[in-house]
Design an enzyme around this catalytic site. Structure first.
Site, PDB file in Angstrom:
ATOM      1  N   GLN A 124      63.846  68.050  15.270  1.00  0.00           N
ATOM      2  CA  GLN A 124      62.852  68.408  14.253  1.00  0.00           C
ATOM      3  C   GLN A 124      61.976  69.428  14.921  1.00  0.00           C
ATOM      4  O   GLN A 124      61.550  69.219  16.043  1.00  0.00           O
ATOM      5  CB  GLN A 124      62.008  67.196  13.865  1.00  0.00           C
ATOM      6  CG  GLN A 124      62.678  66.227  12.926  1.00  0.00           C
ATOM      7  CD  GLN A 124      62.795  66.751  11.526  1.00  0.00           C
ATOM      8  OE1 GLN A 124      62.248  67.804  11.212  1.00  0.00           O
ATOM      9  NE2 GLN A 124      63.516  66.046  10.700  1.00  0.00           N
ATOM     10  N   SER A 125      61.681  70.528  14.253  1.00  0.00           N
ATOM     11  CA  SER A 125      61.116  71.608  15.046  1.00  0.00           C
ATOM     12  C   SER A 125      59.656  71.468  15.421  1.00  0.00           C
ATOM     13  O   SER A 125      59.257  71.901  16.469  1.00  0.00           O
ATOM     14  CB  SER A 125      61.360  72.941  14.378  1.00  0.00           C
ATOM     15  OG  SER A 125      60.752  72.935  13.131  1.00  0.00           O
ATOM     16  N   THR A 126      58.818  70.884  14.615  1.00  0.00           N
ATOM     17  CA  THR A 126      57.442  70.752  15.083  1.00  0.00           C
ATOM     18  C   THR A 126      57.045  69.295  15.057  1.00  0.00           C
ATOM     19  O   THR A 126      57.650  68.484  14.379  1.00  0.00           O
ATOM     20  CB  THR A 126      56.448  71.515  14.192  1.00  0.00           C
ATOM     21  OG1 THR A 126      56.473  70.902  12.906  1.00  0.00           O
ATOM     22  CG2 THR A 126      56.787  72.971  14.056  1.00  0.00           C
TER      23      THR A 126
END
Ligand SMILES: [Zn+2]
Length: 711
Positions: free
Chosen positions: A32-34
Site C-alpha cells: 500500500q503506497s502511503t
C-alpha cells in the site's frame, strides 16, 4: 484494461502452472503506497493477503506460500527504498519462486523500469506472474505483451494523476489560496486571515533579528548577538494538545537563515521556492535534490499580500548580502583538497570536524565548530590539518608494508577458517533434514495401503519434512549469496602486489591529492582526534575499513608558549639557566642544544623568545610595557595592546589592520620598537567593533591562536 471483472476469483490459469512451478515457492507481494492508505484501505490490504488462499487453490502447499509485505506504506514510484520489492527480485533470481501474486501486479512497480526488470528476471527463471485477472507466463510472447501494456498503462495513469494534482495545486497557489505553513511571527486567525503574531515580545524578536542583520550583515553575527543577549525565538506549537501556544527555543543558524530568506516577512506570498533538481538527487536518499530557486524562477510570487515586517527592498538587499557573504566564504583552495576531509571525527563531542582553509586557501585546518556555527556556542577544538594528513598518510603506507600485509592475509585466512566451519554446520543441518525426509518416506512407504488412516498421517509427515528441507535449502542459498567470496590464490597475489603498487602510486608526481584521498577512503573509515586540553598533544585513533583500530599521538603546532604540555618544565629550566648567570641569547642557545622546542612553526628558540620568558618570570624588565605604564595618554588615545584588549582581539590582528591602513596610529617616540598609539573616540570604537564582527575570509580561525609572544 481487461474484460475480466476484478471481483472474480476464478481466473483461468490456462494450464500454465506445471510441476516445475509448484516445487518452488509462491510469493504474495503486498503493498500500500502511503501510510494513510494502509490505514484507510484495510479492505484492499485484506484482499491482498487473500491471495495466499489463491496460491493454495492453484496448488501450492501452504508452507511454500511466502508473503512479502516489507513495503507497506512505501510509494511504488521507484524501487529505491523498497526493500520488499528488491527482495522479491532477488528471490526470483535465486530460483526460489514459481509464481508471484499481487493485486494488479503492474501497480507494484509504478515505474516501467522496475516492472520490466521483474518481467525479465521472471522470464529467465520461468516464474509466473498472477493477479486478480489471471496467470501469465512472462516467457510467452503474448503474455509478455499484455504484461508490458499493463505496466505502461499503470505508469501513464500515475503520471496523469500527478499532473492533475499539481495543476490543481498550482491554480490554487496562483490565487494565493494554497495553505502554507506559517513561519514564526505569524498566526492564522480563526477566520482564515493571516496576521502578525499578537504577542508583542514575539513580534519584537522578529523585528530585532532584521535590525541585527541590517547592522551586522551576517547570519553568524546575528546568531552571536542573540546568544550573547540570551534571546530566544518564538515558535507556535503546530500539533498536539498545546497547539497554537507560544514556545521559546534557542536560536540556531538554520532558523535564522530560513527567517531571512523567507519572502513572507516582506509581505509576499510565494510558491515554488524550492524545486527539485534531479541531477542533485543522491541515490539511496529520499528528499535530497532540493534547490532554492531564485525569485524570478518561483512559480508564484504575489507581493503585498500579507502583513510585512520589512519592505521588499530590504528583503532583496538581505538576499544580496547573504549571497555576497557566501561567495566571500568560498576561499580558493590552493594546495588541493585535504586528505581526510569528511573522515575526521571530534573525540570530544563526536561530531564531524570540518576541513577549512585559511591564509588565502594555503593552510588547512580541521575544526569542530558545528555547534558554534549552528547555535553560537563556544568552539570545541581545532588543529592544523597538514600534520594530521601526514601522520595518517604514513600510517596508511605502513599498513601496506609487505610484513603488515602478510599479517592481514593471515587474519583473512582465520576468517575463512571460521567460514568453512559455518558451512560445515550448514552441511550437517541439511544432511539431517535429508535424513529425516528419507525416514518419513520409508515409514510411509512401508505401511500397507489398506491402513488408510495411518497412511494419511504418515503422508502428511513426509510432506512436512520435505517442506522443512526445502526451506532450509533456500536459507542456505541465501546465506551463501550474502557472504563475501573467499580469497583465491590469485586474489592473494593481487593483494601482495598492492604492497609494491600503492606506495609507488602514492608518491608518483602524476598522482593528484584527489587520488590520494581516494586511496585513504578505501582503507580508512574514520579518524578520531582528541586534543589534550589546549596542549600540542592530540590523541589520534584510526578506524580501518574492516574494523581494526590504530592509536597514535600527534604533535600539533600551537601558538602560545603556555599551551605547551611541558611549559612548567621549560619555565623551570629557564629559571635555572638564569640563576647560572646566562643572558637571553645564551639561554636560547642552551635550550636549543638540549632539544627544547618552541611553539608554532619555529624549530629553535631565539633571544626575543627567551627574553619574553624571562620577563614572564619577572627576571627581566619589559621596556615596552614599562614605557606604557609610565606614560599617561589623554582620553581617546590608546596603546595598541590596550586597545586590542579593550576590543577583545589579538594584538597582531590590530597591528595587521594598522599595516593595512584600516586604522591609523603613530609611534610613542622615534626610537625603533617604541609602542604604537592609536586614536579612537567613541565613534571609532564602534566602527572597530563592527569591523571585528564583519565576516572574515578565514572563517574558522581561532582568535587565541593569533596571540603573539612579545610586545
Ligand atoms: Zn567537538
Amino acid at each position: 484494461m481487461s474484460a475480466t471483472t476484478r471481483s472474480t476469483w476464478e481466473p483461468s490459469s490456462g494450464g500454465k502452472i506445471g510441476g516445475r512451478h509448484l516445487e518452488r515457492s509462491a510469493v504474495v507481494y503486498v503493498r500500500q503506497s502511503t501510510m494513510q492508505q494502509v490505514e484507510r484501505h484495510q479492505e484492499s490490504t485484506r484482499v491482498q493477503y487473500g491471495l495466499v488462499d489463491r496460491a493454495i487453490q492453484l496448488g501450492w502447499p501452504p508452507q511454500r506460500v511466502q508473503v512479502i509485505d516489507d513495503d507497506l506504506g512505501v510509494s511504488g514510484a521507484s524501487a529505491e527504498g523498497r526493500p520488499g520489492f528488491q527482495r522479491l527480485v532477488a528471490e526470483v533470481g535465486l530460483d526460489h519462486v514459481g509464481i508471484v501474486l499481487g493485486v494488479e501486479m503492474s501497480r507494484l512497480a509504478r515505474s516501467c523500469r522496475d516492472w520490466y526488470q521483474l518481467l525479465e528476471v521472471c522470464a529467465v527463471f520461468g516464474t509466473l506472474i498472477g493477479d486478480l485477472d489471471g496467470v501469465y507466463d512472462p516467457a510467452v510472447y503474448n503474455d509478455r505483451l499484455l504484461l508490458g501494456l499493463k505496466g505502461t498503462m499503470s505508469e501513464a495513469e500515475l503520471h496523469v494523476i500527478k499532473q492533475r494534482m499539481l495543476q490543481g495545486k498550482l491554480a490554487k497557489a496562483r490565487r494565493g489560496e494554497l495553505g502554507m505553513s506559517l513561519p514564526m511571527g505569524y498566526l492564522k486567525e480563526p477566520s482564515g486571515e493571516i496576521s502578525k503574531d499578537p504577542d508583542e515580545q514575539a513580534r519584537s524578536t522578529i523585528e530585532f533579528v532584521f535590525e541585527l542583520f541590517e547592522r551586522h550583515g551576517t547570519i553568524n553575527a546575528v546568531l552571536r548577538q542573540l546568544v550573547d543577549r540570551g534571546i530566544s525565538m518564538p515558535n507556535r506549537v503546530r500539533t498536539g494538545p498545546s497547539k497554537g501556544q507560544l514556545e521559546w527555543s534557542r536560536p540556531n543558524r538554520m532558523t535564522l537563515s530560513n527567517l531571512l530568506h523567507n519572502p513572507i516577512y516582506a509581505g509576499a506570498y510565494a510558491y515554488g521556492r524550492r524545486q527539485v533538481d534531479a541531477r542533485r538527487k543522491k541515490p539511496g536518499r529520499r528528499s535530497t535534490g532540493r534547490v532554492v530557486a531564485k525569485p524570478f524562477e518561483w512559480e508564484v510570487l504575489l507581493r503585498d499580500r500579507l502583513p510585512a515586517y520589512i519592505s521588499w527592498e530590504q528583503y532583496e538587499r538581505n538576499m544580496r548580502r547573504m549571497e555576497a557573504n557566501r561567495a566571500s566564504m568560498l576561499g580558493v583552495v590552493r594546495n588541493g583538497p585535504s586528505l581526510l576531509s569528511g573522515l575526521v571525527i571530534c573525540g570530544r563531542c563526536g561530531l564531524r570536524m570540518a576541513a577549512t582553509y585559511q591564509n588565502n586557501g594555503k593552510e588547512l585546518r580541521y575544526s569542530c565548530d558545528r555547534m558554534s556555527i549552528d547555535y553560537g556556542e563556544p568552539r570545541c577544538q581545532s588543529l592544523k590539518g597538514e600534520p594530521l594528513d601526514r601522520l595518517v598518510g604514513s600510517l596508511v603506507l605502513d599498513a601496506l608494508q609487505p610484513a603488515a600485509l602478510e599479517l592481514s592475509l593471515k587474519v583473512a585466512e582465520d576468517v575463512e577458517g571460521e567460514r568453512r566451519r559455518s558451512h560445515e554446520q550448514w552441511r550437517l543441518r541439511l544432511e539431517r533434514a535429508r535424513y529425516e525426509t528419507d525416514r518419513a518416506f520409508r515409514q510411509y512407504d512401508a505401511v500397507e495401503p489398506e491402513n488408510r488412516l495411518v497412511v494419511r498421517g504418515l503422508e502428511r509427515r513426509w510432506e512436512e519434512k520435505l517442506a522443512a528441507e526445502e526451506t532450509l535449502k533456500q536459507e542456505y542459498a541465501r546465506f551463501c549469496s550474502t557472504e563475501p567470496p573467499t580469497l583465491s590464490a590469485a586474489d592473494r597475489e593481487a593483494i601482495r602486489q598492492l604492497a609494491a603498487d600503492v606506495p609507488a602510486l602514492w608518491h608518483a608526481p602524476t598522482t593528484t591529492p584527489a587520488d590520494r584521498q581516494e586511496i585513504i577512503r578505501q582503507m580508512v573509515e574514520r579518524v578520531i582526534v582528541t586534543v589534550k586540553g589546549e596542549t600540542e598533544v592530540a590523541d589520534v585513533q584510526i578506524h580501518w575499513a574492516g574494523g581494526h583500530r590504530t592509536k597514535a599521538e600527534l604533535l600539533r603546532p600551537v601558538a602560545r608558549l603556555d599551551q605547551l604540555s611541558y611549559y612548567p618544565e621549560l619555565m623551570e629550566r629557564v629559571r635555572q639557566l638564569h640563576a647560572e648567570g646566562c643572558r637571553a641569547t645564551a639561554i636560547a642557545e642552551r635550550l636549543n642544544d638540549e632539544g627544547w622546542r618552541p611553539p608554532k612553526r619555529r624549530d629553535t628558540f631565539n633571544s626575543a623568545m627567551t627574553g619574553e620568558l624571562l620577563s614572564r618570570l619577572g627576571l627581566r624588565v619589559n621596556h615596552r610595557r614599562a614605557a606604557r605604564e609610565n606614560v599617561k595618554l589623554p582620553r581617546g588615545s590608546w596603546f595598541l595592546a590596550d586597545l586590542a584588549r579593550h576590543l577583545g582581539m589579538p594584538d597582531i590582528t590590530l597591528y595587521n589592520w594598522l599595516t593595512k591602513g584600516l586604522v591609523t596610529g603613530r609611534r610613542l617616540s622615534d626610537r625603533p620598537g617604541s609602542p604604537w598609539i592609536i586614536e579612537a573616540d567613541k565613534a571609532e570604537l564602534k566602527r572597530l567593533r563592527e569591523l571585528r564582527q564583519a565576516p572574515r575570509r578565514r572563517p574558522h580561525f581561532k582568535p587565541r591562536d593569533e596571540k603573539v609572544l612579545a610586545h
